[in-house]
Scaffold this active site. Structure first.
Site, PDB file in Angstrom:
ATOM      1  CB  THR A 123      -0.899   0.004   1.258  1.00 19.24           C
ATOM      2  OG1 THR A 123      -1.472   1.287   1.436  1.00 19.24           O
ATOM      3  CG2 THR A 123      -0.102  -0.331   2.516  1.00 19.24           C
ATOM      4  CG  ASP A 124      -1.140   4.992  -0.985  1.00 21.05           C
ATOM      5  OD1 ASP A 124      -1.704   4.326  -0.090  1.00 21.05           O
ATOM      6  OD2 ASP A 124      -1.723   5.901  -1.620  1.00 21.05           O
ATOM      7  CD  GLU A 125      -3.563   3.417   4.104  1.00 20.69           C
ATOM      8  OE1 GLU A 125      -3.535   3.448   5.330  1.00 20.69           O
ATOM      9  OE2 GLU A 125      -4.592   3.159   3.451  1.00 20.69           O
ATOM     10  CE1 TYR A 149      -3.263  -2.566   5.702  1.00 18.49           C
ATOM     11  CE2 TYR A 149      -3.296  -0.217   5.179  1.00 18.49           C
ATOM     12  CZ  TYR A 149      -3.291  -1.539   4.762  1.00 18.49           C
ATOM     13  OH  TYR A 149      -3.293  -1.843   3.426  1.00 18.49           O
ATOM     14  CB  ALA A 151       3.472   0.279  11.594  1.00 15.95           C
ATOM     15  CE  LYS A 153       0.196  -4.580   2.998  1.00 14.61           C
ATOM     16  NZ  LYS A 153      -0.179  -5.926   2.448  1.00 14.61           N
ATOM     17  CG  ASN A 178      -7.259   4.835  -0.359  1.00 15.59           C
ATOM     18  OD1 ASN A 178      -6.126   5.292  -0.181  1.00 15.59           O
ATOM     19  ND2 ASN A 178      -8.109   4.651   0.621  1.00 15.59           N
ATOM     20  CE1 TYR A 206     -15.139   7.540  10.350  1.00 18.64           C
ATOM     21  CE2 TYR A 206     -12.889   7.053   9.674  1.00 18.64           C
ATOM     22  CZ  TYR A 206     -14.142   6.619  10.080  1.00 18.64           C
ATOM     23  OH  TYR A 206     -14.379   5.275  10.207  1.00 18.64           O
TER      24      TYR A 206
HETATM   25  P1  NAD Z   1      -9.497  -7.419   2.374  1.00 23.21           P
HETATM   26  O1  NAD Z   1      -9.490  -7.099   3.841  1.00 23.21           O
HETATM   27  O2  NAD Z   1     -10.739  -7.161   1.580  1.00 23.21           O
HETATM   28  O3  NAD Z   1      -9.087  -8.954   2.147  1.00 23.21           O
HETATM   29  C1  NAD Z   1      -8.084  -9.581   2.888  1.00 23.21           C
HETATM   30  C2  NAD Z   1      -8.236 -11.091   2.680  1.00 23.21           C
HETATM   31  O4  NAD Z   1      -7.175 -11.739   3.405  1.00 23.21           O
HETATM   32  C3  NAD Z   1      -9.554 -11.655   3.231  1.00 23.21           C
HETATM   33  O5  NAD Z   1     -10.134 -12.543   2.303  1.00 23.21           O
HETATM   34  C4  NAD Z   1      -9.141 -12.385   4.505  1.00 23.21           C
HETATM   35  O6  NAD Z   1      -9.981 -13.490   4.818  1.00 23.21           O
HETATM   36  C5  NAD Z   1      -7.726 -12.824   4.136  1.00 23.21           C
HETATM   37  N1  NAD Z   1      -6.887 -13.047   5.328  1.00 23.21           N
HETATM   38  C6  NAD Z   1      -6.733 -12.218   6.394  1.00 23.21           C
HETATM   39  N2  NAD Z   1      -5.897 -12.794   7.294  1.00 23.21           N
HETATM   40  C7  NAD Z   1      -5.506 -13.987   6.776  1.00 23.21           C
HETATM   41  C8  NAD Z   1      -4.634 -15.009   7.224  1.00 23.21           C
HETATM   42  N3  NAD Z   1      -4.012 -14.935   8.410  1.00 23.21           N
HETATM   43  N4  NAD Z   1      -4.448 -16.089   6.437  1.00 23.21           N
HETATM   44  C9  NAD Z   1      -5.088 -16.198   5.228  1.00 23.21           C
HETATM   45  N5  NAD Z   1      -5.930 -15.252   4.763  1.00 23.21           N
HETATM   46  C10 NAD Z   1      -6.141 -14.147   5.521  1.00 23.21           C
HETATM   47  O7  NAD Z   1      -8.259  -6.604   1.792  1.00 23.21           O
HETATM   48  P2  NAD Z   1      -8.092  -5.893   0.356  1.00 23.21           P
HETATM   49  O8  NAD Z   1      -8.631  -4.517   0.446  1.00 23.21           O
HETATM   50  O9  NAD Z   1      -8.548  -6.808  -0.714  1.00 23.21           O
HETATM   51  O10 NAD Z   1      -6.497  -5.770   0.305  1.00 23.21           O
HETATM   52  C11 NAD Z   1      -5.698  -6.834  -0.204  1.00 23.21           C
HETATM   53  C12 NAD Z   1      -4.237  -6.438  -0.133  1.00 23.21           C
HETATM   54  O11 NAD Z   1      -4.018  -5.239  -0.878  1.00 23.21           O
HETATM   55  C13 NAD Z   1      -3.753  -6.150   1.291  1.00 23.21           C
HETATM   56  O12 NAD Z   1      -2.455  -6.680   1.438  1.00 23.21           O
HETATM   57  C14 NAD Z   1      -3.721  -4.636   1.374  1.00 23.21           C
HETATM   58  O13 NAD Z   1      -2.738  -4.190   2.274  1.00 23.21           O
HETATM   59  C15 NAD Z   1      -3.384  -4.260  -0.062  1.00 23.21           C
HETATM   60  N6  NAD Z   1      -3.886  -2.955  -0.526  1.00 23.21           N
HETATM   61  C16 NAD Z   1      -5.200  -2.613  -0.362  1.00 23.21           C
HETATM   62  C17 NAD Z   1      -5.664  -1.391  -0.844  1.00 23.21           C
HETATM   63  C18 NAD Z   1      -7.122  -0.989  -0.733  1.00 23.21           C
HETATM   64  O14 NAD Z   1      -7.475   0.126  -1.093  1.00 23.21           O
HETATM   65  N7  NAD Z   1      -8.016  -1.856  -0.276  1.00 23.21           N
HETATM   66  C19 NAD Z   1      -4.773  -0.522  -1.487  1.00 23.21           C
HETATM   67  C20 NAD Z   1      -3.432  -0.913  -1.640  1.00 23.21           C
HETATM   68  C21 NAD Z   1      -3.004  -2.134  -1.161  1.00 23.21           C
HETATM   69  P1  TYD Z   2     -10.822   3.973   4.197  1.00 25.97           P
HETATM   70  O1  TYD Z   2     -11.759   3.562   3.119  1.00 25.97           O
HETATM   71  O2  TYD Z   2     -10.951   3.368   5.556  1.00 25.97           O
HETATM   72  O3  TYD Z   2      -9.342   3.789   3.629  1.00 25.97           O
HETATM   73  P2  TYD Z   2      -7.911   4.323   4.240  1.00 25.97           P
HETATM   74  O4  TYD Z   2      -8.107   4.760   5.630  1.00 25.97           O
HETATM   75  O5  TYD Z   2      -7.072   3.098   4.158  1.00 25.97           O
HETATM   76  O6  TYD Z   2      -7.475   5.421   3.327  1.00 25.97           O
HETATM   77  O7  TYD Z   2     -10.955   5.542   4.385  1.00 25.97           O
HETATM   78  C1  TYD Z   2     -10.782   6.424   3.290  1.00 25.97           C
HETATM   79  C2  TYD Z   2     -10.897   7.831   3.827  1.00 25.97           C
HETATM   80  O8  TYD Z   2     -12.253   8.053   4.249  1.00 25.97           O
HETATM   81  C3  TYD Z   2     -10.039   8.068   5.053  1.00 25.97           C
HETATM   82  O9  TYD Z   2      -9.562   9.416   4.992  1.00 25.97           O
HETATM   83  C4  TYD Z   2     -11.005   7.909   6.234  1.00 25.97           C
HETATM   84  C5  TYD Z   2     -12.310   8.391   5.642  1.00 25.97           C
HETATM   85  N1  TYD Z   2     -13.538   7.745   6.167  1.00 25.97           N
HETATM   86  C6  TYD Z   2     -14.638   8.529   6.549  1.00 25.97           C
HETATM   87  O10 TYD Z   2     -14.604   9.772   6.467  1.00 25.97           O
HETATM   88  N2  TYD Z   2     -15.767   7.887   6.984  1.00 25.97           N
HETATM   89  C7  TYD Z   2     -15.848   6.533   7.093  1.00 25.97           C
HETATM   90  O11 TYD Z   2     -16.885   5.998   7.537  1.00 25.97           O
HETATM   91  C8  TYD Z   2     -14.709   5.736   6.695  1.00 25.97           C
HETATM   92  C9  TYD Z   2     -14.751   4.222   6.791  1.00 25.97           C
HETATM   93  C10 TYD Z   2     -13.578   6.391   6.224  1.00 25.97           C
END
Ligand code: NAD
Ligand code: TYD
Length: 334
Positions: A123-125, A149, A151, A153, A178, A206
């Site tokens: 992630t970019d975070e 989170y 930290a 990653k 995101n 928020y």
């Molecule tokens: P998600 O929370 O939707 O899915 C995570 C999956 O991992 C779930 O299916 C869960 O059951 C599985 N999982 C969790 N713990 C596990 C374990 N101990 N063993 C096996 N499986 C396990 O997450 P996502 O949003 O699809 O993100 C996927 C990846 O992409 C993550 O590594 C996240 O850091 C990264 N990422 C997400 C975003 C975003 O915007 N969502 C952006 C950049 C990177």
């Molecule tokens: P989120 O989707 O949780 O992703 P991330 O925190 O990993 O960027 O949140 C996106 C942005 O939206 C973040 O600035 C927090 C804000 N947010 C709200 O304002 N209301 C909400 O209910 C949630 C879940 C997030």
């Protein structure tokens, strides 16, 4: 290729599994997923009859199961993680366990089996937070994670690089902004807002709502991961972003516009502790080296996403009610 996809029942992982099986008719996919609250087999339900797909329920920290699956595959694409910042503030331990320890267990197995190709989805975070006038994050930005989170990653990214330098493991990393799109779990901003609005509820914003995220449609992210996996340079990191910087409040207003609703549904709530103000990505490296760039504009992607949630009411109602948790038992008799 035969791919081991960890976390393939989650949001991005399931989109990636659909992408690979559609775009690469020779490939096979094994998903390893623990089915935590975020994992949902309904995201993969139409693949149950596909002979190129197999699902295994298991934990990435379980060295035995990980070892046997890595042995059977050519490459690992690692999505499994605890992924929600707000949950990491409540329970950091789960994040360290899965994101750090789980990654190390996978890396060890990849090393033991002759150096399996390993792509790590990050992630970019990990780069911290930007001020309004700062240049976007790139591959050379120093790490500065600020939530449990990010930290955890960051820790996993460092381990992946350490296995490249120490053991010559053929790794790549992508750090993406995101995502949004189909199967997005409705605890994150966009799916929470859409589903709340479809149910006639308010949207919690928020703080002042002026935090900025760089939104990328999940299909564009899957395409980027696929390219890095097949054509990326070993040992390299690629930053992936959406050209989609927008304030949270502007995202909510766009969704209200698409749904034809008024601003009375916006509810300002207490801010998240340590809330990162702005994320943005400079994706010029992956564009230059692999010819990738986002193909879905944010406005078009948000329209499509609202349409997806409108037409998949049973999916998100089941997720919001918790009923999806029974799916594994129904399908697999456990
Ligand atoms: P998600 O929370 O939707 O899915 C995570 C999956 O991992 C779930 O299916 C869960 O059951 C599985 N999982 C969790 N713990 C596990 C374990 N101990 N063993 C096996 N499986 C396990 O997450 P996502 O949003 O699809 O993100 C996927 C990846 O992409 C993550 O590594 C996240 O850091 C990264 N990422 C997400 C975003 C975003 O915007 N969502 C952006 C950049 C990177
Ligand atoms: P989120 O989707 O949780 O992703 P991330 O925190 O990993 O960027 O949140 C996106 C942005 O939206 C973040 O600035 C927090 C804000 N947010 C709200 O304002 N209301 C909400 O209910 C949630 C879940 C997030």
């Amino acid at each position: 290729m035969k791919l081991l996809v960890t976390g393939g029942a989650g949001f991005i992982g399931s989109n990636f599994v659909h992408h690979v099986l559609r775009e690469h008719p020779e490939d096979e996919v094994v998903v390893l997923d623990l089915l935590t609250y975020a994992g949902n087999l309904e995201n993969l339900s139409e693949l149950q009859v596909n002979p190129r797909f197999r699902f295994v329920k298991g934990d990435i920290t379980d060295a035995e199961i990980v070892d046997s699956l890595v042995a059977q595959c050519d490459a690992v694409v690692h999505f499994a993680a605890e992924s929600h910042v707000d949950r990491s503030i409540m329970d950091p331990a789960a994040f360290v366990r899965t994101n750090v320890l789980g990654t190390q267990v996978l890396l060890d197995a990849a090393r033991r089996h002759g150096g399996r190709r390993f792509h790590h989805v990050s992630t970019d975070e990990v780069f911290g937070a930007l001020g309004p006038d700062d240049a976007p994050f790139s591959e050379v930005t120093p790490y500065d994670p600020r939530s449990p989170y990010s930290a955890s990653k960051a820790g996993s990214d460092h381990l992946v690089r350490a296995y490249f330098h120490t053991y010559d493991l053929p790794v790549t990393i992508s750090n993406c902004s995101n995502n949004y799109g189909p199967y997005h779990f409705p605890e994150k901003l966009i799916p929470l807002a859409i589903t709340n609005l479809l149910e006639g509820q308010n949207v919690p914003v928020y703080g002042d709502g002026k935090q900025v995220r760089d939104w990328l449609h999940v299909e564009d992210h899957c395409r980027a991961i696929d390219l890095v996996l097949r054509k990326g340079r070993i040992g390299e990191t690629y930053c992936v972003g959406g050209n989609g910087e927008r304030e949270n409040i502007a995202i909510v207003r766009t969704l209200l516009g698409i749904l034809g609703l008024g601003e009375d549904t916006i509810e300002y709530v207490k801010d998240r502790p340590g809330h990162d103000r702005r994320y943005a990505i400079d994706f010029s490296k992956i564009k230059r080296e692999l010819g990738w760039e986002p193909s879905v504009t944010l406005d078009e992607g948000l329209r499509r996403t609202v349409e997806w949630f409108r037409t998949h009411e049973a999916w998100w109602k089941s997720v919001k009610s918790g009923a999806y948790r029974d799916y594994y038992g129904k399908q697999y008799g456990k």
